[in-house]
Design a protein around this motif. Structure first.
Motif, PDB file in Angstrom:
ATOM      1  N   LEU A  79       1.062  -1.279   0.121  1.00 15.47           N
ATOM      2  CA  LEU A  79       0.051  -0.276  -0.206  1.00 15.47           C
ATOM      3  C   LEU A  79       0.885   1.581   0.535  1.00 15.47           C
ATOM      4  O   LEU A  79       1.363   1.563   0.731  1.00 15.47           O
ATOM      5  CB  LEU A  79      -1.047   0.011   1.158  1.00 15.47           C
ATOM      6  N   PHE A  80       1.219   1.895  -0.656  1.00 14.76           N
ATOM      7  CA  PHE A  80       2.089   2.765  -1.609  1.00 14.76           C
ATOM      8  C   PHE A  80       1.154   4.229  -0.464  1.00 14.76           C
ATOM      9  O   PHE A  80      -0.177   4.279  -0.680  1.00 14.76           O
ATOM     10  CB  PHE A  80       2.561   3.018  -2.526  1.00 14.76           C
ATOM     11  N   GLN A  81       2.200   5.501  -0.182  1.00 19.75           N
ATOM     12  CA  GLN A  81       1.528   6.559   0.255  1.00 19.75           C
ATOM     13  C   GLN A  81       0.766   7.383  -0.144  1.00 19.75           C
ATOM     14  O   GLN A  81      -0.360   7.919  -0.220  1.00 19.75           O
ATOM     15  CB  GLN A  81       2.710   7.482   0.632  1.00 19.75           C
ATOM     16  N   GLY A  82       1.207   7.728  -1.730  1.00 17.59           N
ATOM     17  CA  GLY A  82      -0.288   8.150  -2.613  1.00 17.59           C
ATOM     18  C   GLY A  82      -1.216   7.251  -3.228  1.00 17.59           C
ATOM     19  O   GLY A  82      -1.722   8.180  -3.943  1.00 17.59           O
ATOM     20  N   SER A  83      -1.154   6.013  -2.402  1.00 17.12           N
ATOM     21  CA  SER A  83      -2.225   5.198  -2.968  1.00 17.12           C
ATOM     22  C   SER A  83      -1.818   4.132  -4.299  1.00 17.12           C
ATOM     23  O   SER A  83      -2.040   3.219  -4.662  1.00 17.12           O
ATOM     24  CB  SER A  83      -3.871   5.190  -3.238  1.00 17.12           C
ATOM     25  N   ALA A  84      -1.045   5.493  -5.426  1.00 17.08           N
ATOM     26  CA  ALA A  84      -0.316   4.801  -6.619  1.00 17.08           C
ATOM     27  C   ALA A  84      -1.556   4.370  -6.924  1.00 17.08           C
ATOM     28  O   ALA A  84      -0.624   2.670  -8.613  1.00 17.08           O
ATOM     29  CB  ALA A  84       0.544   4.140  -6.509  1.00 17.08           C
ATOM     30  N   LEU A  85      -2.647   4.169  -7.932  1.00 18.64           N
ATOM     31  CA  LEU A  85      -3.385   3.839  -8.527  1.00 18.64           C
ATOM     32  C   LEU A  85      -3.213   4.007  -9.553  1.00 18.64           C
ATOM     33  O   LEU A  85      -2.973   5.185 -10.263  1.00 18.64           O
ATOM     34  CB  LEU A  85      -5.356   4.213  -8.095  1.00 18.64           C
ATOM     35  N   PHE A  86      -3.732   3.565 -11.538  1.00 18.03           N
ATOM     36  CA  PHE A  86      -3.356   3.828 -12.629  1.00 18.03           C
ATOM     37  C   PHE A  86      -4.560   4.430 -12.921  1.00 18.03           C
ATOM     38  O   PHE A  86      -5.617   4.458 -12.640  1.00 18.03           O
ATOM     39  CB  PHE A  86      -3.134   2.277 -13.169  1.00 18.03           C
ATOM     40  N   ASP A  87      -4.287   5.897 -13.406  1.00 15.25           N
ATOM     41  CA  ASP A  87      -5.509   6.890 -13.609  1.00 15.25           C
ATOM     42  C   ASP A  87      -5.930   6.636 -14.404  1.00 15.25           C
ATOM     43  O   ASP A  87      -7.320   6.817 -15.108  1.00 15.25           O
ATOM     44  CB  ASP A  87      -4.936   8.109 -13.797  1.00 15.25           C
ATOM     45  N   SER A  88      -5.531   5.857 -15.773  1.00  7.05           N
ATOM     46  CA  SER A  88      -6.622   5.619 -16.643  1.00  7.05           C
ATOM     47  C   SER A  88      -7.422   3.847 -16.465  1.00  7.05           C
ATOM     48  O   SER A  88      -8.441   3.273 -17.334  1.00  7.05           O
ATOM     49  CB  SER A  88      -5.295   5.184 -18.049  1.00  7.05           C
ATOM     50  N   MET A  89      -7.122   3.555 -15.456  1.00  4.77           N
ATOM     51  CA  MET A  89      -7.742   2.290 -14.738  1.00  4.77           C
ATOM     52  C   MET A  89      -9.114   2.655 -14.590  1.00  4.77           C
ATOM     53  O   MET A  89      -9.032   3.552 -12.712  1.00  4.77           O
ATOM     54  CB  MET A  89      -7.282   1.316 -14.262  1.00  4.77           C
ATOM     55  N   THR A  90      -9.763   2.045 -14.174  1.00  5.80           N
ATOM     56  CA  THR A  90     -11.385   1.653 -12.949  1.00  5.80           C
ATOM     57  C   THR A  90     -10.967   0.972 -12.196  1.00  5.80           C
ATOM     58  O   THR A  90      -9.836   0.788 -11.671  1.00  5.80           O
ATOM     59  CB  THR A  90     -12.152   0.972 -12.992  1.00  5.80           C
ATOM     60  N   VAL A  91     -12.149   1.220 -11.045  1.00 12.24           N
ATOM     61  CA  VAL A  91     -11.389   0.750  -9.747  1.00 12.24           C
ATOM     62  C   VAL A  91     -11.384  -0.469  -9.578  1.00 12.24           C
ATOM     63  O   VAL A  91      -9.972  -1.800  -8.635  1.00 12.24           O
ATOM     64  CB  VAL A  91     -12.225   1.222  -8.512  1.00 12.24           C
ATOM     65  N   TYR A  92     -12.139  -1.352  -9.732  1.00  7.42           N
ATOM     66  CA  TYR A  92     -12.110  -2.308 -10.859  1.00  7.42           C
ATOM     67  C   TYR A  92     -10.883  -2.931 -11.627  1.00  7.42           C
ATOM     68  O   TYR A  92      -9.984  -4.206 -10.900  1.00  7.42           O
ATOM     69  CB  TYR A  92     -13.267  -3.250 -11.675  1.00  7.42           C
ATOM     70  N   GLU A  93     -10.044  -2.600 -12.576  1.00  6.67           N
ATOM     71  CA  GLU A  93      -9.261  -2.715 -13.187  1.00  6.67           C
ATOM     72  C   GLU A  93      -7.628  -2.650 -12.266  1.00  6.67           C
ATOM     73  O   GLU A  93      -6.999  -3.750 -12.576  1.00  6.67           O
ATOM     74  CB  GLU A  93      -9.321  -1.904 -14.414  1.00  6.67           C
ATOM     75  N   ASN A  94      -7.699  -1.136 -11.048  1.00 12.68           N
ATOM     76  CA  ASN A  94      -6.260  -1.073 -10.943  1.00 12.68           C
ATOM     77  C   ASN A  94      -6.555  -2.588  -9.314  1.00 12.68           C
ATOM     78  O   ASN A  94      -5.713  -3.029  -9.014  1.00 12.68           O
ATOM     79  CB  ASN A  94      -7.213  -0.033  -9.648  1.00 12.68           C
ATOM     80  N   THR A  95      -7.244  -3.536  -8.880  1.00  9.21           N
ATOM     81  CA  THR A  95      -7.418  -3.949  -7.795  1.00  9.21           C
ATOM     82  C   THR A  95      -7.338  -5.435  -9.049  1.00  9.21           C
ATOM     83  O   THR A  95      -6.807  -6.123  -7.902  1.00  9.21           O
ATOM     84  CB  THR A  95      -9.069  -4.499  -7.262  1.00  9.21           C
ATOM     85  N   GLU A  96      -7.853  -5.486  -9.833  1.00  7.27           N
ATOM     86  CA  GLU A  96      -7.264  -6.647 -10.618  1.00  7.27           C
ATOM     87  C   GLU A  96      -5.835  -7.187 -11.313  1.00  7.27           C
ATOM     88  O   GLU A  96      -5.460  -8.390 -11.962  1.00  7.27           O
ATOM     89  CB  GLU A  96      -8.733  -6.976 -12.564  1.00  7.27           C
ATOM     90  N   PHE A  97      -5.569  -5.787 -11.392  1.00  6.09           N
ATOM     91  CA  PHE A  97      -3.747  -6.285 -11.804  1.00  6.09           C
ATOM     92  C   PHE A  97      -2.872  -6.320 -11.397  1.00  6.09           C
ATOM     93  O   PHE A  97      -2.285  -7.161 -12.443  1.00  6.09           O
ATOM     94  CB  PHE A  97      -3.428  -3.730 -11.970  1.00  6.09           C
ATOM     95  N   PRO A  98      -2.992  -7.136  -9.947  1.00  2.00           N
ATOM     96  CA  PRO A  98      -1.789  -8.247  -9.490  1.00  2.00           C
ATOM     97  C   PRO A  98      -2.104  -9.383 -10.000  1.00  2.00           C
ATOM     98  O   PRO A  98      -1.717  -9.830 -10.076  1.00  2.00           O
ATOM     99  CB  PRO A  98      -1.475  -7.548  -8.739  1.00  2.00           C
ATOM    100  N   LEU A  99      -3.757  -9.427  -9.989  1.00  2.51           N
ATOM    101  CA  LEU A  99      -3.844 -10.692 -10.560  1.00  2.51           C
ATOM    102  C   LEU A  99      -3.340 -11.486 -11.901  1.00  2.51           C
ATOM    103  O   LEU A  99      -2.406 -12.223 -12.402  1.00  2.51           O
ATOM    104  CB  LEU A  99      -5.006 -10.874  -9.986  1.00  2.51           C
ATOM    105  N   LYS A 100      -3.389  -9.984 -12.804  1.00  2.93           N
ATOM    106  CA  LYS A 100      -2.890 -10.744 -14.013  1.00  2.93           C
ATOM    107  C   LYS A 100      -1.270 -10.594 -14.167  1.00  2.93           C
ATOM    108  O   LYS A 100      -0.921 -11.831 -14.843  1.00  2.93           O
ATOM    109  CB  LYS A 100      -3.378  -9.808 -14.968  1.00  2.93           C
ATOM    110  N   MET A 101      -0.704  -9.945 -13.489  1.00  4.85           N
ATOM    111  CA  MET A 101       0.666 -10.231 -13.394  1.00  4.85           C
ATOM    112  C   MET A 101       1.042 -11.157 -12.899  1.00  4.85           C
ATOM    113  O   MET A 101       2.111 -12.007 -13.355  1.00  4.85           O
ATOM    114  CB  MET A 101       1.563  -8.337 -12.743  1.00  4.85           C
ATOM    115  N   LEU A 102       0.544 -11.298 -11.516  1.00  2.00           N
ATOM    116  CA  LEU A 102       0.912 -12.609 -10.606  1.00  2.00           C
ATOM    117  C   LEU A 102       0.681 -14.256 -10.598  1.00  2.00           C
ATOM    118  O   LEU A 102       0.995 -14.525 -10.172  1.00  2.00           O
ATOM    119  CB  LEU A 102       1.180 -12.141  -9.390  1.00  2.00           C
ATOM    120  N   THR A 103      -0.588 -13.944 -11.170  1.00  2.00           N
ATOM    121  CA  THR A 103      -1.358 -15.307 -11.420  1.00  2.00           C
ATOM    122  C   THR A 103      -2.005 -15.394 -12.411  1.00  2.00           C
ATOM    123  O   THR A 103      -2.856 -15.932 -12.769  1.00  2.00           O
ATOM    124  CB  THR A 103      -2.367 -15.469 -10.048  1.00  2.00           C
TER     125      THR A 103
END
Length: 272
Positions: free
Chosen positions: A83-107
């Motif tokens: 959990l980063f200090q500034g949240s570090a969310l991807f501005d071009s992604m929805t809340v859903y897509e931001n949450t899904e991102f590590p699953l696509k990368m790691l699993t």
């Protein structure tokens, strides 16, 4: 459990970490407490592998992380949520897509349906089940922190690292974020490490506290012990706040000082 032994780090001859030895306990919120420039962020970066210590070792549940094979380090990293200090969310992604991102990368073995179930579960856990289609620009700072937490725990992390999770938040929202991190830590038996200089967080979720000063660990203990710590540098740090000084006075008189800090903070938040 994460064990840090004699970790040292220097930059251009300036020693930032001076032999840090400590333990982050499983199922507890482990707070790295200290003022600016004390080495908290450098230590965290060494622990997660963004920096290599000059000397010392870091072990995750018995597996040596420092100077180990790349494959072993990668396996450990897959268990880490950030959990980063500034949240570090991807501005071009929805809340859903931001949450899904590590699953696509790691699993990559997960199906789309499995990812959807996991994302929906994590968003519901942080109280954002109806915000999946929103963009980061459309949500508040506190909601962004919650998305950051959902993203961090999405891959079923074993270790959760939080860098100033209350930065930029009002006192009441900060309290809620603290409570959420504490609940998730205990609920899933995660080893959580939190960088902070916020005494309210210490009072709320300080299961285990490590105090750093000028690159050295000067004290460790819990939130019940910290007000009576006899380390001059720590006393100067925590009693720099008039609120904590007042709570200490109450503690001396009625053994209710820690509650007094929280009660006073909540009262101030309600009136603001």
């Amino acid at each position: 459990m994460i064990e840090i032994h004699n970790v040292q780090k220097s930059f251009n001859g300036n020693q930032v970490l001076k032999g840090i030895t400590c333990t982050f306990e499983t199922g507890k919120c482990n707070l790295l407490l200290g003022g600016s420039g004390t080495g908290k962020s450098v230590l965290l970066q060494c622990i997660v592998g963004l920096m290599q210590p000059d000397i010392g070792s870091i072990t995750y549940d018995g597996s040596v992380f420092t100077n180990n094979k790349v494959q072993i380090r990668q396996e450990i990293r897959r268990k880490i949520g950030m959990l980063f200090q500034g949240s570090a969310l991807f501005d071009s992604m929805t809340v859903y897509e931001n949450t899904e991102f590590p699953l696509k990368m790691l699993t990559p073995e997960m199906t789309k349906e499995e990812r959807r179930d996991r994302v929906e579960f994590c968003l519901k856990r942080v109280g954002l089940e109806n915000a999946g289609n929103k963009m980061p620009a459309e949500i508040s700072g506190g909601m962004k922190k919650r998305v950051g937490i959902a993203r961090a725990i999405a891959p079923n992390c074993t270790y959760l690292f939080c860098d100033e999770p209350n930065s930029g938040l009002d006192p009441l929202t900060s309290l809620k974020i603290d409570e959420l991190i504490h609940e998730i830590t205990h609920e899933y038996n995660i080893t959580t490490a939190i960088i902070t200089h916020d005494m309210n967080s210490v009072v709320e979720i300080g299961d285990h506290i490590i105090f750093l000063h000028k690159g050295q660990k000067l004290w460790d203990g819990n939130k019940e012990e910290i007000l009576n710590a006899q380390v001059p540098e720590l006393k100067e740090f925590i009693f720099s706040s008039s609120l904590v000084r007042a709570a200490k006075k109450v503690d001396d008189e009625s053994e209710g000082g820690l509650s007094a800090i929280t009660d006073s903070t909540n009262s101030q938040s309600a009136g603001s």
